[in-house]
Design an enzyme around this catalytic site. Structure first.
Site, PDB file in Angstrom:
ATOM      1  N   ALA A  16     -30.650  27.546  -0.263  1.00 19.44           N
ATOM      2  CA  ALA A  16     -31.330  26.376   0.295  1.00 19.44           C
ATOM      3  C   ALA A  16     -30.541  25.097  -0.004  1.00 19.44           C
ATOM      4  O   ALA A  16     -30.356  24.250   0.883  1.00 19.44           O
ATOM      5  CB  ALA A  16     -32.737  26.272  -0.290  1.00 19.44           C
ATOM      6  N   SER A  39     -27.450  23.933 -11.823  1.00 20.23           N
ATOM      7  CA  SER A  39     -27.204  24.322 -13.203  1.00 20.23           C
ATOM      8  C   SER A  39     -26.806  25.786 -13.280  1.00 20.23           C
ATOM      9  O   SER A  39     -27.588  26.665 -12.911  1.00 20.23           O
ATOM     10  CB  SER A  39     -28.481  24.081 -14.014  1.00 20.23           C
ATOM     11  OG  SER A  39     -28.428  24.826 -15.188  1.00 20.23           O
ATOM     12  N   ILE A  42     -29.073  28.090 -15.236  1.00 22.36           N
ATOM     13  CA  ILE A  42     -30.257  28.687 -14.613  1.00 22.36           C
ATOM     14  C   ILE A  42     -29.877  29.734 -13.571  1.00 22.36           C
ATOM     15  O   ILE A  42     -30.439  30.822 -13.522  1.00 22.36           O
ATOM     16  CB  ILE A  42     -31.140  27.579 -13.988  1.00 22.36           C
ATOM     17  CG1 ILE A  42     -31.739  26.750 -15.115  1.00 22.36           C
ATOM     18  CG2 ILE A  42     -32.235  28.180 -13.117  1.00 22.36           C
ATOM     19  CD1 ILE A  42     -32.711  25.709 -14.679  1.00 22.36           C
ATOM     20  N   ILE A  45     -31.399  32.899  -7.373  1.00 24.70           N
ATOM     21  CA  ILE A  45     -32.237  34.095  -7.320  1.00 24.70           C
ATOM     22  C   ILE A  45     -31.392  35.340  -7.022  1.00 24.70           C
ATOM     23  O   ILE A  45     -31.705  36.443  -7.470  1.00 24.70           O
ATOM     24  CB  ILE A  45     -33.410  33.929  -6.329  1.00 24.70           C
ATOM     25  CG1 ILE A  45     -34.357  35.110  -6.449  1.00 24.70           C
ATOM     26  CG2 ILE A  45     -32.945  33.789  -4.891  1.00 24.70           C
ATOM     27  CD1 ILE A  45     -35.775  34.831  -6.090  1.00 24.70           C
ATOM     28  N   ALA A  50     -30.483  39.282   4.513  1.00 23.86           N
ATOM     29  CA  ALA A  50     -30.672  39.612   5.928  1.00 23.86           C
ATOM     30  C   ALA A  50     -31.196  38.385   6.658  1.00 23.86           C
ATOM     31  O   ALA A  50     -32.007  37.633   6.127  1.00 23.86           O
ATOM     32  CB  ALA A  50     -31.666  40.761   6.070  1.00 23.86           C
ATOM     33  N   LYS A  78     -26.368  42.455  12.342  1.00 24.02           N
ATOM     34  CA  LYS A  78     -27.745  42.960  12.334  1.00 24.02           C
ATOM     35  C   LYS A  78     -28.315  42.847  13.744  1.00 24.02           C
ATOM     36  O   LYS A  78     -28.435  41.746  14.281  1.00 24.02           O
ATOM     37  CB  LYS A  78     -28.573  42.137  11.334  1.00 24.02           C
ATOM     38  CG  LYS A  78     -30.033  42.547  11.316  1.00 24.02           C
ATOM     39  CD  LYS A  78     -30.817  41.742  10.297  1.00 24.02           C
ATOM     40  CE  LYS A  78     -32.301  41.986  10.453  1.00 24.02           C
ATOM     41  NZ  LYS A  78     -33.104  41.055   9.658  1.00 24.02           N
ATOM     42  N   LEU A 331     -37.281  28.280  -1.603  1.00 26.39           N
ATOM     43  CA  LEU A 331     -38.373  28.915  -2.347  1.00 26.39           C
ATOM     44  C   LEU A 331     -39.347  27.906  -2.957  1.00 26.39           C
ATOM     45  O   LEU A 331     -40.494  28.229  -3.220  1.00 26.39           O
ATOM     46  CB  LEU A 331     -37.799  29.818  -3.450  1.00 26.39           C
ATOM     47  CG  LEU A 331     -36.957  31.003  -2.942  1.00 26.39           C
ATOM     48  CD1 LEU A 331     -36.333  31.756  -4.108  1.00 26.39           C
ATOM     49  CD2 LEU A 331     -37.798  31.947  -2.091  1.00 26.39           C
ATOM     50  N   THR A 342     -37.227  36.109   7.043  1.00 28.34           N
ATOM     51  CA  THR A 342     -37.501  34.780   7.597  1.00 28.34           C
ATOM     52  C   THR A 342     -37.197  33.617   6.655  1.00 28.34           C
ATOM     53  O   THR A 342     -37.169  32.469   7.093  1.00 28.34           O
ATOM     54  CB  THR A 342     -38.988  34.689   8.009  1.00 28.34           C
ATOM     55  OG1 THR A 342     -39.784  35.335   7.012  1.00 28.34           O
ATOM     56  CG2 THR A 342     -39.210  35.356   9.342  1.00 28.34           C
ATOM     57  N   ILE A 344     -34.519  32.493   4.960  1.00 29.50           N
ATOM     58  CA  ILE A 344     -33.332  31.669   5.228  1.00 29.50           C
ATOM     59  C   ILE A 344     -33.541  30.910   6.539  1.00 29.50           C
ATOM     60  O   ILE A 344     -33.166  29.746   6.676  1.00 29.50           O
ATOM     61  CB  ILE A 344     -32.057  32.528   5.231  1.00 29.50           C
ATOM     62  CG1 ILE A 344     -31.816  33.070   3.816  1.00 29.50           C
ATOM     63  CG2 ILE A 344     -30.846  31.732   5.714  1.00 29.50           C
ATOM     64  CD1 ILE A 344     -30.721  34.110   3.697  1.00 29.50           C
TER      65      ILE A 344
HETATM   66  C1  LIG Z   1     -36.879  39.989  -3.326  1.00 30.45           C
HETATM   67  C2  LIG Z   1     -36.442  38.961  -2.350  1.00 30.45           C
HETATM   68  C3  LIG Z   1     -35.668  39.332  -1.247  1.00 30.45           C
HETATM   69  C4  LIG Z   1     -35.292  38.377  -0.299  1.00 30.45           C
HETATM   70  N1  LIG Z   1     -34.618  38.767   0.812  1.00 30.45           N
HETATM   71  C5  LIG Z   1     -34.381  37.855   1.786  1.00 30.45           C
HETATM   72  C6  LIG Z   1     -33.735  38.225   2.995  1.00 30.45           C
HETATM   73  O1  LIG Z   1     -33.332  39.365   3.196  1.00 30.45           O
HETATM   74  N2  LIG Z   1     -33.573  37.269   3.941  1.00 30.45           N
HETATM   75  C7  LIG Z   1     -33.993  35.980   3.768  1.00 30.45           C
HETATM   76  O2  LIG Z   1     -33.878  35.170   4.687  1.00 30.45           O
HETATM   77  N3  LIG Z   1     -34.532  35.601   2.602  1.00 30.45           N
HETATM   78  C8  LIG Z   1     -34.744  36.494   1.627  1.00 30.45           C
HETATM   79  N4  LIG Z   1     -35.314  36.094   0.447  1.00 30.45           N
HETATM   80  C9  LIG Z   1     -35.521  34.660   0.197  1.00 30.45           C
HETATM   81  C10 LIG Z   1     -34.174  34.040  -0.224  1.00 30.45           C
HETATM   82  O3  LIG Z   1     -33.675  34.697  -1.355  1.00 30.45           O
HETATM   83  C11 LIG Z   1     -34.360  32.562  -0.523  1.00 30.45           C
HETATM   84  O4  LIG Z   1     -35.053  31.944   0.517  1.00 30.45           O
HETATM   85  C12 LIG Z   1     -33.023  31.886  -0.662  1.00 30.45           C
HETATM   86  O5  LIG Z   1     -32.209  32.573  -1.549  1.00 30.45           O
HETATM   87  C13 LIG Z   1     -33.196  30.458  -1.093  1.00 30.45           C
HETATM   88  O6  LIG Z   1     -33.412  30.374  -2.456  1.00 30.45           O
HETATM   89  P1  LIG Z   1     -33.376  28.942  -3.106  1.00 30.45           P
HETATM   90  O7  LIG Z   1     -32.067  28.309  -2.829  1.00 30.45           O
HETATM   91  O8  LIG Z   1     -34.603  28.207  -2.666  1.00 30.45           O
HETATM   92  O9  LIG Z   1     -33.567  29.238  -4.658  1.00 30.45           O
HETATM   93  P2  LIG Z   1     -32.529  29.769  -5.766  1.00 30.45           P
HETATM   94  O10 LIG Z   1     -31.502  30.682  -5.244  1.00 30.45           O
HETATM   95  O11 LIG Z   1     -33.395  30.260  -6.887  1.00 30.45           O
HETATM   96  O12 LIG Z   1     -31.765  28.461  -6.251  1.00 30.45           O
HETATM   97  C14 LIG Z   1     -32.364  27.530  -7.102  1.00 30.45           C
HETATM   98  C15 LIG Z   1     -31.305  26.561  -7.566  1.00 30.45           C
HETATM   99  O13 LIG Z   1     -31.939  25.535  -8.306  1.00 30.45           O
HETATM  100  C16 LIG Z   1     -31.200  25.290  -9.484  1.00 30.45           C
HETATM  101  N5  LIG Z   1     -32.099  24.755 -10.514  1.00 30.45           N
HETATM  102  C17 LIG Z   1     -33.347  25.178 -10.832  1.00 30.45           C
HETATM  103  N6  LIG Z   1     -33.833  24.438 -11.850  1.00 30.45           N
HETATM  104  C18 LIG Z   1     -32.876  23.531 -12.155  1.00 30.45           C
HETATM  105  C19 LIG Z   1     -32.770  22.493 -13.119  1.00 30.45           C
HETATM  106  N7  LIG Z   1     -33.752  22.238 -13.995  1.00 30.45           N
HETATM  107  N8  LIG Z   1     -31.649  21.769 -13.166  1.00 30.45           N
HETATM  108  C20 LIG Z   1     -30.629  22.012 -12.299  1.00 30.45           C
HETATM  109  N9  LIG Z   1     -30.672  22.981 -11.354  1.00 30.45           N
HETATM  110  C21 LIG Z   1     -31.775  23.724 -11.297  1.00 30.45           C
HETATM  111  C22 LIG Z   1     -30.596  26.634  -9.845  1.00 30.45           C
HETATM  112  O14 LIG Z   1     -29.467  26.472 -10.666  1.00 30.45           O
HETATM  113  C23 LIG Z   1     -30.232  27.168  -8.470  1.00 30.45           C
HETATM  114  O15 LIG Z   1     -28.969  26.669  -8.095  1.00 30.45           O
HETATM  115  C24 LIG Z   1     -35.670  37.027  -0.508  1.00 30.45           C
HETATM  116  C25 LIG Z   1     -36.379  36.652  -1.634  1.00 30.45           C
HETATM  117  C26 LIG Z   1     -36.782  37.598  -2.546  1.00 30.45           C
HETATM  118  C27 LIG Z   1     -37.570  37.185  -3.747  1.00 30.45           C
END
Ligand SMILES: Cc1cc2nc3c(=O)[nH]c(=O)nc-3n(C[C@H](O)[C@H](O)[C@H](O)COP(=O)(O)OP(=O)(O)OC[C@H]3O[C@@H](n4cnc5c(N)ncnc54)[C@H](O)[C@@H]3O)c2cc1C
Length: 496
Positions: A16, A39, A42, A45, A50, A78, A331, A342, A344
């Site tokens: 994201a 960071s 941390i 995920i 996909a 895909k 997330l 969905t 991404i």
């Molecule tokens: C089991 C599972 C399977 C999935 N499969 C799919 C899929 O096939 N297709 C799809 O579209 N989506 C999928 N998703 C969703 C997808 O993984 C997420 O939408 C996507 O990875 C975005 O994550 P994010 O960037 O929001 O969070 P994250 O990847 O968790 O990133 C969070 C970021 O915030 C930073 N951060 C957090 N706290 C701090 C802090 N205090 N200080 C500094 N930095 C901080 C971290 O370092 C990290 O860089 C899946 C999710 C899950 C749980």
């Protein structure tokens, strides 16, 4: 607050965060400064591999070369998701990205198929779907034919960490400033309640006018600081745990995701160039962690390549995805399980919405409320489509499936199912992400055969009807023998 929006701060460097940085810099880079703080302590995920076809427009908007992208993220193509055991344990169906037949202006093609079925001429719905035929034959190359019957929309499977690295490089090249550090404190202005700056563990302060919360499920700004609230949907979607593990690549790289139902949830198999992404999603009320781990490890099909990644989640959405000067993307904005890949896409769509409603001189509540209204509709539409897969099942092997079959579902979904069951009609509202063809495949795949069809399908004789259906099957088959295998395609495109 009428202050000009000059600086955007993105918190988080997962998919994201880096998608946000890349698109905002590419489009608004001449008028706003962008800084991303993440960071390593941390981490991300580490799942999310996909996608659905609009991701291609995202990459195109950035000006990314497809071959570079495929090579650097070890991606595969895909065409569909294969749902195995979702209606009953030993059956499967596909939800492809392609059209079923070719629609007439007032009447979708499938109404002719329903009529033929009612006349006793049963054919497989998916024999009119080019994506399905190519997925089954494991063939792929982008098609450029003008005939809409021969369009073959596609998306990607990719390595999520490599995609983040790819976008980071792209964004930094454009001038996004990246700051490594742990955000320890979020400071708000006591009068306005707007976020003013972030205090990092190393003592640095980062000021901004607009903050994008991409901190993942921690929801550091939108929830921990602003206490925005969350609408819990786990009574409709009870799965709340996942275990993920990559395994060695198989001989053939499938051009579709496998989604395999089990007694208390489902498993994914995502084929990449260098490995297979695997995971199990389950309800902790119906299955223990040990049971889920056993199911996953006993059905991997190849050797695991890393430790198991245990993930907990709660399905639902943030009550406001934009609150004051904070916008939650990824997330932090809510979670819907990855059954239809969905999440991404929801990042991409939130970014497009933000771009359209991007504030200039201060933040206007009408603007914020429009953004939140659109986000709510979108999340609810995706939610309904996911519930459909679970609710319309005929499995009798576990309490999980019985509970889902008998639960009360959202009114919006009840209406859709009833309308299809009795009339064969599918209505898309408010730019629903899923096309009529998507709804059709899942409704029929889950076992609903409509009682009626559109009267226009009676407009031709039975003989012409059968000829038309046979021709359509022939048209859909026509390109397949000329296409390379999916692996040959990847080899050609990714050759260095
Ligand atoms: C089991 C599972 C399977 C999935 N499969 C799919 C899929 O096939 N297709 C799809 O579209 N989506 C999928 N998703 C969703 C997808 O993984 C997420 O939408 C996507 O990875 C975005 O994550 P994010 O960037 O929001 O969070 P994250 O990847 O968790 O990133 C969070 C970021 O915030 C930073 N951060 C957090 N706290 C701090 C802090 N205090 N200080 C500094 N930095 C901080 C971290 O370092 C990290 O860089 C899946 C999710 C899950 C749980």
């Amino acid at each position: 607050m009428n202050k000009l929006i000059k600086k955007v701060v993105i918190v988080g460097g997962g998919t994201a965060g880096w998608m946000s940085a890349a698109l905002l810099k590419k489009t608004l880079g001449s008028v706003v400064e962008i800084e991303l703080v993440e960071s390593e302590e941390i981490g991300r995920i580490g799942v999310g591999e996909a996608t659905i076809p609009p991701i291609r427009y995202f990459n195109q908007a950035l000006g990314v070369n497809e071959a570079d992208f495929l090579r650097e993220t070890k991606a595969s193509i895909k065409l569909a998701i294969k749902f195995e055991g979702w209606r009953v344990p030993d059956e499967s169906y596909y939800h492809t990205f392609g059209a079923t037949g070719k629609d007439f202006v007032w009447c979708p093609f499938y109404h002719f198929w329903i009529r033929a079925n009612q006349l006793g001429h049963t054919t497989n719905l998916w024999d009119y779907n080019l994506n399905y035929l190519c997925a089954e034959a494991n063939k792929f190359a982008p098609l450029t034919a003008k005939d809409t019957a021969l369009e073959m929309p596609y998306a990607y499977h990719f390595d999520a960490s490599l995609y983040a690295i790819f976008l980071r490089k792209f964004s930094e090249n454009l001038g996004v400033k990246r700051t490594e550090g742990l955000v320890e404190q979020v400071n708000v202005n006591p009068d306005s309640g707007y976020v003013e700056n972030l205090a990092l563990k190393n003592g640095t302060k980062i000021n901004g006018d607009l903050f994008i919360d991409c901190s993942g499920s921690r929801a550091l700004l939108i929830q921990q600081k602003l206490e925005t609230g969350f609408e819990d949907w786990s009574h409709w979607l009870p799965c709340d745990r996942a275990i993920a593990v990559p395994s060695e690549r198989l001989d053939i790289t499938l051009a579709y995701t496998r989604s395999i139902a089990h007694a208390a949830g489902w498993q994914w198999r995502i084929p990449l160039q260098h490995r297979v992404g695997n995971g199990i999603v389950y309800s902790s009320n119906h299955c223990s962690q040990d049971e889920a781990t056993n199911i996953l490890l006993n059905s991997l099909g190849s050797k695991p390549m890393a430790d198991l990644n245990f993930i907990s989640f709660k399905t639902g959405r943030r009550l406001k995805q934009w609150n004051r000067n904070v916008i939650a993307i990824g997330l932090s904005s809510g979670f819907l399980e990855p059954l239809e890949s969905t999440s991404i896409h929801l990042i991409q769509s939130a970014l497009v919405r933000l771009l359209k409603l991007f504030p200039r001189a201060g933040i206007d509540e009408a603007n914020v409320s429009e953004y939140n209204k659109q986000s709510k509709i979108e999340f609810e539409q995706v939610r309904d489509f996911i519930i459909l897969h679970y609710h319309v099942n005929e499995r009798t092997d576990s309490q999980f499936w019985r509970d889902l079959r008998t639960m009360k579902i959202p009114e919006s979904l009840t209406h859709k199912i009833n309308l299809f069951r009795s009339t064969g009609k599918i209505i898309r509202e408010h730019d629903d992400l899923f096309s009529e063809s998507s709804w059709l495949q899942v409704l029929v795949g889950q076992g609903i055969m409509p009682r009626d069809y559109h009267p226009l399908a009676d407009g031709i004789s039975e003989k012409d009807l059968l000829e038309m259906l046979a021709n359509m099957r022939k048209i859909k088959q026509s390109p397949i023998s000329h296409l390379p295998s999916h692996d040959e395609f990847l080899k050609q495109v990714c050759a260095v």
